[in-house]
Every structure is written in C-alpha cells, then in structure tokens.
Design an enzyme around this catalytic site. Sequence first.
Site, short mmCIF file in Angstrom:
data_model
loop_
_atom_site.label_atom_id
_atom_site.label_comp_id
_atom_site.label_asym_id
_atom_site.label_seq_id
_atom_site.Cartn_x
_atom_site.Cartn_y
_atom_site.Cartn_z
N ARG A 251 -12.03 -5.01 7.92
CA ARG A 251 -12.64 -4.84 6.58
C ARG A 251 -13.25 -6.16 6.10
O ARG A 251 -14.26 -6.18 5.42
CB ARG A 251 -11.62 -4.30 5.58
CG ARG A 251 -11.37 -2.80 5.73
CD ARG A 251 -10.72 -2.20 4.50
NE ARG A 251 -9.40 -2.76 4.29
CZ ARG A 251 -8.31 -2.38 4.96
NH1 ARG A 251 -8.39 -1.43 5.87
NH2 ARG A 251 -7.15 -2.93 4.72
N ARG A 252 -12.62 -7.27 6.48
CA ARG A 252 -13.19 -8.58 6.08
C ARG A 252 -14.49 -8.84 6.85
O ARG A 252 -15.42 -9.40 6.30
CB ARG A 252 -12.19 -9.72 6.37
CG ARG A 252 -10.84 -9.62 5.68
CD ARG A 252 -10.86 -9.68 4.17
NE ARG A 252 -11.25 -8.53 3.42
CZ ARG A 252 -10.48 -7.50 3.09
NH1 ARG A 252 -9.24 -7.42 3.50
NH2 ARG A 252 -10.93 -6.52 2.34
N ASP B 61 -1.80 -2.00 -4.05
CA ASP B 61 -3.21 -2.09 -3.63
C ASP B 61 -3.84 -0.70 -3.74
O ASP B 61 -3.14 0.31 -3.62
CB ASP B 61 -3.29 -2.51 -2.15
CG ASP B 61 -3.02 -4.00 -1.93
OD1 ASP B 61 -2.93 -4.75 -2.91
OD2 ASP B 61 -2.88 -4.38 -0.76
N MET B 62 -5.17 -0.68 -3.93
CA MET B 62 -5.85 0.63 -3.95
C MET B 62 -6.51 0.85 -2.59
O MET B 62 -7.19 -0.04 -2.08
CB MET B 62 -6.88 0.68 -5.07
CG MET B 62 -7.43 2.06 -5.31
SD MET B 62 -6.17 3.33 -5.65
CE MET B 62 -5.70 2.93 -7.33
N HIS C 27 -14.87 -13.04 -4.58
CA HIS C 27 -15.36 -14.33 -4.08
C HIS C 27 -16.76 -14.60 -4.60
O HIS C 27 -17.43 -15.53 -4.16
CB HIS C 27 -15.38 -14.32 -2.54
CG HIS C 27 -14.10 -13.85 -1.95
ND1 HIS C 27 -13.92 -12.58 -1.46
CD2 HIS C 27 -12.90 -14.47 -1.84
CE1 HIS C 27 -12.68 -12.45 -1.04
NE2 HIS C 27 -12.03 -13.57 -1.27
N ARG D 4 -5.50 -5.56 -11.30
CA ARG D 4 -6.40 -6.35 -10.46
C ARG D 4 -7.71 -5.58 -10.35
O ARG D 4 -7.71 -4.39 -10.03
CB ARG D 4 -5.81 -6.53 -9.06
CG ARG D 4 -6.75 -7.27 -8.10
CD ARG D 4 -6.35 -7.09 -6.64
NE ARG D 4 -5.03 -7.60 -6.37
CZ ARG D 4 -4.29 -7.17 -5.35
NH1 ARG D 4 -4.72 -6.23 -4.54
NH2 ARG D 4 -3.09 -7.67 -5.15
N LYS E 47 0.84 -1.20 0.00
CA LYS E 47 0.00 0.00 0.00
C LYS E 47 0.88 1.24 0.00
O LYS E 47 1.90 1.29 0.70
CB LYS E 47 -0.91 0.01 1.22
CG LYS E 47 -1.94 -1.09 1.17
CD LYS E 47 -2.94 -1.02 2.30
CE LYS E 47 -4.04 -2.04 2.09
NZ LYS E 47 -3.57 -3.43 1.83
N LYS F 281 -14.18 -5.06 -6.25
CA LYS F 281 -15.39 -4.23 -6.07
C LYS F 281 -15.07 -2.99 -5.23
O LYS F 281 -15.63 -1.93 -5.46
CB LYS F 281 -16.49 -5.06 -5.41
CG LYS F 281 -17.06 -6.14 -6.31
CD LYS F 281 -18.30 -6.76 -5.71
CE LYS F 281 -18.72 -8.00 -6.49
NZ LYS F 281 -19.85 -8.69 -5.86
N GLY F 282 -14.18 -3.12 -4.25
CA GLY F 282 -13.81 -1.98 -3.40
C GLY F 282 -14.18 -2.25 -1.95
O GLY F 282 -15.28 -2.73 -1.68
N ALA F 283 -13.25 -1.93 -1.04
CA ALA F 283 -13.41 -2.36 0.36
C ALA F 283 -13.60 -1.23 1.37
O ALA F 283 -13.79 -1.51 2.54
CB ALA F 283 -12.19 -3.19 0.76
#
Length: 305
Positions: free
Chosen positions: A286-287, A132-133, A225, A182, A98, A185-187
């Site tokens: 976040r998960r 990573d974004m 997923h 990559r 990051k 969807k965005g987290a």
Amino acid sequence: MELVTRDFFLFLSKNNVMNRMAKNWGIGFVRGKMIGGNNFNESLVYIKKLNDQGMTATVDHLGEFVGSSEVARERAEEVIHTIETIARENVNAQVSLKMTSLGLDIDEKLVRENMTRILETAEKHQIMVTIDMEDEARCQKTLDIFKEFRLRYSNVSTVIQAYLYRSESDLDELNPLRPFLRLVKGAYKESPKVAFPDKSDVDQNYKTLIRKQLLSGNYTAIATHDDHMIAYAKQLAKDNQIPASQFEFQMLYGMRNATQQALVKDGYNVRVYVPYGDDWYGYFMRRLAERPANIAFAFKGMTKK
Ligand SMILES: Cc1cc2nc3c(=O)[nH]c(=O)nc-3n(C[C@H](O)[C@H](O)[C@H](O)COP(=O)(O)OP(=O)(O)OC[C@H]3O[C@@H](n4cnc5c(N)ncnc54)[C@H](O)[C@@H]3O)c2cc1C
C-alpha cells in the site's frame, strides 16, 4: 501512469501467495526504515529514539489475512502484551489495530470479546487504542463497533477516510460522542460508487473534515505527509485560536523524517505510526501504491548487501 502503478500495487497487496513468500523472505531490508521489526521488542529501540526526538508513537502489529478464531485471539493477546510492554518500558506510545485482525470477517462476537480484553488492559495503563479503518466494505461495521466501545471507554479512537463520500456525515454522526479521530485520505482501492475518484476532490474533502473536527473542539490527529494539508491545518488552528494541545500530526515511520522533526521544533505534537511483525507485505504494498518513489527505495534496499 501513476494510477496504473497505484492499482497494480493495491492489487498485489491482496495477494496471499506473495504475502506468504514475503514472510519467508524476511523483514531485513525494511527493518528500521519502514517497519519497526519482527516483534514489538525489536521495535522498542526505534520508538525510544522517536521519544528522544520529542515524538510519540502508535504501534501496529501487522496482520492482514486472519482466517481462524485462534489466530484472531492470538492477535488480541499480542496487542495486550504490547500494551503491557509499553507501560513497563515507560515509552510514550499508543496502539493501532485492525478489526479484521481481531476476527471481523469470522465472527463479530469474537471481535467484541477481543476488543473488551484489549480495552480493559489499555484503560488500566491509560493507553489509547485506535481502530484503523480498512476498506469501505468494512467501514460501517467498524464504526458500529467503535461507537459501542466509545460509550464504555474513553481510550478508544478510530479513523475517517476523506476519499469516501460518506465521511462527512459519519463525522456528524460521531460528534456527540466527542471522539478522538485520526483523519486520513484513505489507502484502499475503492469504487467510484463509494469514493471520490479524483485526487483534488479527496484533498478538498480532507480539508473539510479537518475543519469540521477541529472546530468541533474534538481531539484531531491529522495523518498525512502532504505539505498542503499540514499548512492548512496550521493556519486553521492559528485563525481560530485552536491550541496545539487539541491536535497532532501523524506520519508513517520512515516517511518525511525531516518534516516530522521540523514540526516538533515548531511546537506541534507529532506521532509516528510504527508497524511491526512478519506480516509486513500488504502494508508495504500500500505504501508503494501511494508513492512510486518508495519503489526505488525498496529496490535499493533489496539489492544492497
Ligand atoms: C499515521 C497514519 C495512519 C494511517 N491510517 C490509515 C488507516 O487507518 N486507513 C487508511 O485507509 N489509511 C491510513 N493511512 C494512509 C492514508 O490514508 C494515505 O493513504 C497516506 O497517508 C497517503 O496520503 P497523504 O495524505 O500522505 O498524501 P498523498 O496524497 O499520498 O501525497 C500528497 C503529497 O505529499 C507528499 N508525500 C506523500 N508521501 C510522501 C513521502 N513518503 N515522502 C515525501 N513526500 C511525500 C508528496 O508531495 C505528495 O504529492 C494512514 C496514514 C498515516 C500517515
């Protein structure tokens, strides 16, 4: 209700006090389940296992709150050490990182110095580095850095998030660089000023991005997923004779293990994102935000002797 839970965990993910507490608490219950380990060496056993199952990995040294140049330089050194270990141990893995962990919020010159050192080492070992974004506020700066380094290095890639309104035009703008991208969807928690508030719009835009990136002939990592998105990408590839070598599916470590293995069995490339390090709190929150079922898993782990 789901939205409330999501917002709550995304709010918690930014809490510094909780982050410090989690560090003291330790990684015990998530090690080998969602996180590789406290350090890269601890994660190697899991990465080798993935390789044995026909999957590749991308590894991320977790770290959310980098407050000084010294820490940002240490983070860069850690990435370099990881790249050298990947090469020495001959495991099939890449790295993800990051921009904030390399000092984006401190000094952009520092980020560029850190990135140069990392990419020089990665190029020597022919290892891809994916940026990573993070949240939308940092998207433009991250893309600017990516574009600059992509002109000098072939082994750098980044991420496009389907929930942002801007993403389709970002894809168009990046296309002349023939980028490896990559797609996710965005987290993060974003305002409706910059991101689609409705999941159905995010899903629709995700399909648009998959289509565009795959049909442009560029290498595409479809990081999801979601069975619908996986089926969409497979069908699109079939209908347009896109070879399996032009794309890969990516999933997070510990999520949908059976699906990962089924994709390998069907001849698709699968890469698993393996995070490691004691700064696991923000990633873990976040998960939980994404999938309430992970909450049950977490509590089971916490109470298990
Ligand atoms: C490899 C990888 C790298 C990523 N990198 C970034 C990044 O750089 N920046 C960023 O903002 N985000 C990143 N993300 C996170 C991403 O943006 C999403 O937040 C996350 O992947 C959840 O979205 P989804 O596409 O998996 O599906 P969702 O829309 O969350 O879920 C859709 C459906 O998929 C199924 N599903 C989802 N999760 C599971 C599960 N654990 N088990 C079983 N079924 C499940 C369920 O049926 C669910 O209804 C990354 C994700 C991956 C996989």
